[in-house]
Design an enzyme around this catalytic site. Structure first.
Site, PDB file in Angstrom:
ATOM      1  N   CYS A   1      72.866  30.596 -21.691  1.00 38.78           N
ATOM      2  CA  CYS A   1      72.860  31.984 -21.215  1.00 38.78           C
ATOM      3  C   CYS A   1      74.273  32.507 -20.963  1.00 38.78           C
ATOM      4  O   CYS A   1      74.987  32.799 -21.907  1.00 38.78           O
ATOM      5  CB  CYS A   1      71.981  32.100 -19.968  1.00 38.78           C
ATOM      6  SG  CYS A   1      71.535  33.803 -19.552  1.00 38.78           S
TER       7      CYS A   1
ATOM      8  N   HIS B   1      66.777  29.952 -21.604  1.00 40.46           N
ATOM      9  CA  HIS B   1      66.822  28.865 -20.619  1.00 40.46           C
ATOM     10  C   HIS B   1      65.840  27.756 -21.008  1.00 40.46           C
ATOM     11  O   HIS B   1      64.631  27.896 -20.797  1.00 40.46           O
ATOM     12  CB  HIS B   1      66.474  29.396 -19.229  1.00 40.46           C
ATOM     13  CG  HIS B   1      67.538  30.254 -18.627  1.00 40.46           C
ATOM     14  ND1 HIS B   1      68.551  29.731 -17.842  1.00 40.46           N
ATOM     15  CD2 HIS B   1      67.761  31.584 -18.713  1.00 40.46           C
ATOM     16  CE1 HIS B   1      69.346  30.717 -17.464  1.00 40.46           C
ATOM     17  NE2 HIS B   1      68.901  31.852 -17.974  1.00 40.46           N
TER      18      HIS B   1
ATOM     19  N   GLU C   1      65.470  24.958 -19.539  1.00 37.24           N
ATOM     20  CA  GLU C   1      65.098  24.166 -18.371  1.00 37.24           C
ATOM     21  C   GLU C   1      63.845  24.655 -17.673  1.00 37.24           C
ATOM     22  O   GLU C   1      63.227  23.909 -16.906  1.00 37.24           O
ATOM     23  CB  GLU C   1      66.263  24.110 -17.372  1.00 37.24           C
ATOM     24  CG  GLU C   1      66.616  25.426 -16.705  1.00 37.24           C
ATOM     25  CD  GLU C   1      67.605  26.280 -17.488  1.00 37.24           C
ATOM     26  OE1 GLU C   1      68.236  27.166 -16.884  1.00 37.24           O
ATOM     27  OE2 GLU C   1      67.736  26.071 -18.716  1.00 37.24           O
TER      28      GLU C   1
ATOM     29  N   SER D   1      63.701   9.390  10.807  1.00 37.79           N
ATOM     30  CA  SER D   1      63.004  10.610  11.209  1.00 37.79           C
ATOM     31  C   SER D   1      61.503  10.495  11.026  1.00 37.79           C
ATOM     32  O   SER D   1      60.749  11.334  11.499  1.00 37.79           O
ATOM     33  CB  SER D   1      63.512  11.795  10.377  1.00 37.79           C
ATOM     34  OG  SER D   1      63.082  11.656   9.026  1.00 37.79           O
ATOM     35  N   GLY D   2      61.057   9.448  10.325  1.00 37.67           N
ATOM     36  CA  GLY D   2      59.647   9.329   9.992  1.00 37.67           C
ATOM     37  C   GLY D   2      59.313   9.966   8.668  1.00 37.67           C
ATOM     38  O   GLY D   2      58.202   9.842   8.165  1.00 37.67           O
ATOM     39  N   GLY D   3      60.296  10.655   8.070  1.00 34.93           N
ATOM     40  CA  GLY D   3      60.069  11.312   6.791  1.00 34.93           C
ATOM     41  C   GLY D   3      60.342  10.389   5.615  1.00 34.93           C
ATOM     42  O   GLY D   3      60.746   9.233   5.767  1.00 34.93           O
ATOM     43  N   VAL D   4      60.128  10.931   4.425  1.00 31.42           N
ATOM     44  CA  VAL D   4      60.280  10.150   3.201  1.00 31.42           C
ATOM     45  C   VAL D   4      61.714   9.674   3.016  1.00 31.42           C
ATOM     46  O   VAL D   4      61.967   8.498   2.730  1.00 31.42           O
ATOM     47  CB  VAL D   4      59.842  10.987   1.973  1.00 31.42           C
ATOM     48  CG1 VAL D   4      60.047  10.200   0.686  1.00 31.42           C
ATOM     49  CG2 VAL D   4      58.388  11.407   2.106  1.00 31.42           C
ATOM     50  N   ASP D   5      62.665  10.579   3.186  1.00 32.92           N
ATOM     51  CA  ASP D   5      64.057  10.266   2.866  1.00 32.92           C
ATOM     52  C   ASP D   5      64.600   9.125   3.724  1.00 32.92           C
ATOM     53  O   ASP D   5      65.142   8.147   3.209  1.00 32.92           O
ATOM     54  CB  ASP D   5      64.939  11.507   3.028  1.00 32.92           C
ATOM     55  CG  ASP D   5      64.462  12.672   2.180  1.00 32.92           C
ATOM     56  OD1 ASP D   5      63.803  12.419   1.154  1.00 32.92           O
ATOM     57  OD2 ASP D   5      64.733  13.824   2.550  1.00 32.92           O
ATOM     58  N   SER D   6      64.470   9.252   5.033  1.00 30.91           N
ATOM     59  CA  SER D   6      65.028   8.219   5.901  1.00 30.91           C
ATOM     60  C   SER D   6      64.263   6.912   5.765  1.00 30.91           C
ATOM     61  O   SER D   6      64.844   5.825   5.891  1.00 30.91           O
ATOM     62  CB  SER D   6      65.059   8.681   7.360  1.00 30.91           C
ATOM     63  OG  SER D   6      63.755   8.827   7.876  1.00 30.91           O
TER      64      SER D   6
END
Length: 508
Positions: free
Chosen positions: A78, A166, A168, A220-225
């Site tokens: 583009c 585009h 993507e 944190s209890g989340g996915v990442d940590s």
């Protein structure tokens, strides 16, 4: 590992380019157009993103192409295509009408390596106000639509290609094929970017980086940590010390339930009650950025204190992921800093811990794939994202314990309802916002003047873009009724039907 570099000119689709390349099991990084990374031997090709700027504008983004064009394979998308055409002596003019939306390729040169297996009639997605009117003599057209003659071209004698559409976005039906042609056939990248290879490489890097030092990780209890914790535990074992802080801004009963869930994961976890400390720094603060900064600083202070309880701890680990980094960086023009992220920006001078971020290069869906490969149970892997600043940025005013209580109750009814009705896994992220608005209502025969809450549920892949979830009306009616009847202080419920962009997922 082979690498593709995406130079960002401010397009809302830039992150999608990187994600699509990674779907092909090839590592890809995004960098601002004016901050070129080291183009070492591992870099096999470069992609220029689109941009809302016109290449004819006096303040148009201008990249340094001296180490790229003619030396590395280049795909310009583009704005990139228009810039290259003008740079070479072609003509780029404002279109009579903005070319936005679906189009079809009416002519394709399949002898071009970029257009291999792209059929005539293939649907593509246009999004530009300028169009290329002419190209230089050594540029060769490789595809056209009914309205755009130079929908794509390549430069003779070098591996430089450009397209005005585009590839993507999912509306470009054969976009992934085109990207595969570029990164696999033209750039000759090996498709080795897999969860298995990431784990192997990252464990080795952590061991080299940390050695025998002790590391503190904020859970944190989340996915990442959680994924970061298991990855670090795999690398350094007992030298990892996890701390889970109750900042008073978690979901209802989350502190206890998260501590319980980590018991069988072999992690060394300590819980810290810091509610009063966070409420203190947030008292009277209403500006969203000031809230984030205050929470981020307090987290650091809490971890600094906790680190002193672990003798000789030298590292602080964080679950920072790639969208955190992208959204906290600024590119000239519209890719401005949307919000600061408490994990991004380094540590203060007084804190003696060094930083280790094993997930910094991953998108959220990649984190989940790595987590599954590590054997983490689906209960944790499938959890909705939850903002690092917690409920503080879902209270659109100053934060008080009473407001937190109200929002916890509302959020619990909403999220539990999604689970009970089989809707939780169909939603990327869900939560409630406590608005700084009161409205008149009637309960029984009495007039009420109480708070309004907004429910938010979105569908996404990585959080960079998101559509609002079309939850069933009867479900929303049932949840709204339960919230108003059971949560003292709320008499009105609304549902957010905004998508990202232009809105963000969180309200602050």
């Amino acid at each position: 590992m082979d690498k593709i570099i995406v130079l960002d000119f401010g397009s809302q689709y830039t992150q999608l380019i990187a994600r699509k390349v990674r779907e092909l099991n090839i590592y890809c990084e995004i960098h601002p157009f004016n901050k070129l990374p080291d183009l070492g031997n591992d870099v096999k090709g470069v992609i220029f993103s689109g941009s809302p700027f016109s290449c004819n504008a006096p303040d148009a983004p201008v990249p340094d192409m001296s180490g790229i064009k003619g030396r590395l394979p280049l795909l310009a998308v583009c704005y990139g295509a228009q810039y290259l055409a003008k740079w070479g002596g072609g003509s780029v003019e404002q279109s009579g009408t903005r070319e936005y939306g679906r189009a079809n390729l009416r002519w394709v040169d399949n002898s071009s390596p970029l257009m291999k297996d792209i059929p005539v009639g293939s649907q593509v997605w246009m999004s530009h106000g300028d169009t290329i009117q002419s190209i230089p003599a050594n540029y060769r057209c490789i595809c056209s639509t009914d309205n755009v003659q130079y929908a794509g071209y390549q430069i003779d004698g070098e591996e430089t290609y450009a397209i005005q559409f585009h590839p993507e976005v999912h509306h470009s039906v054969d976009g992934l094929t085109l990207l595969r042609n570029f990164v696999v056939d033209i750039c000759h990248c090996e498709q080795t970017w897999t969860p298995e290879s990431f784990i192997e490489l990252t464990v080795r890097q952590i061991r080299e980086q940390v050695g025998d030092d002790k590391v503190i990780l904020g859970l944190s209890g989340g996915v990442d940590s959680s994924v970061a914790a298991v990855l670090l535990n795999k690398a350094i074992g007992h030298n990892l010390h996890c701390i889970f802080v109750d900042n008073g801004l978690l979901r209802k009963n989350e502190f206890q339930s998260v501590l319980e869930s980590y018991k069988d994961m072999g992690l060394n976890v300590t819980g810290v009650d810091a509610k009063d400390r966070f409420y203190g720094v947030l008292a009277g603060v209403t500006d969203p950025e000031k809230k984030r900064k205050a929470i981020g600083k307090t987290f650091i202070d809490v971890f600094d204190d906790a680190s002193k309880e672990v003798a000789d701890a030298k590292w602080l680990a964080q679950g920072t992921i790639y969208p955190d980094v992208i959204e906290s960086s600024s590119v000239k023009g519209p890719s401005q800093t949307i919000k600061s992220h408490h994990n991004v920006g380094g540590l203060p001078d007084y804190m003696k811990l060094k930083l280790v971020e094993p997930l910094r290069s991953l998108f959220k869906d990649e984190v989940r794939r790595v987590g599954r490969q590590l054997g983490i149970k689906q209960e944790l892997i499938g959890r909705h994202p939850f903002p690092g600043p917690g409920l503080a940025i879902r209270i659109l005013s100053d934060v008080t314990p009473e407001k937190v209580r109200i929002l916890q109750e509302v959020d619990d009814i909403f999220v539990r309802g999604l689970r009970d009705n089989g809707l939780y896994d169909k939603v990327w992220q869900a939560g409630a916002m406590l608005l700084p608005v009161q409205s008149v209502g009637v309960m029984g025969d009495e007039r009420t003047y109480e708070s309004v809450v907004a429910l938010r549920a979105v569908e996404s892949v990585d959080g960079m873009t998101a559509d609002w979830s079309h939850l069933p009306y009867d479900f929303l009616a049932k949840v709204s009724n339960e919230i108003i009847n059971r949560v003292k202080g709320v008499n009105r419920v609304v549902y957010d039907i905004s998508s990202k962009p232009p809105a963000t997922i969180e309200w602050e």
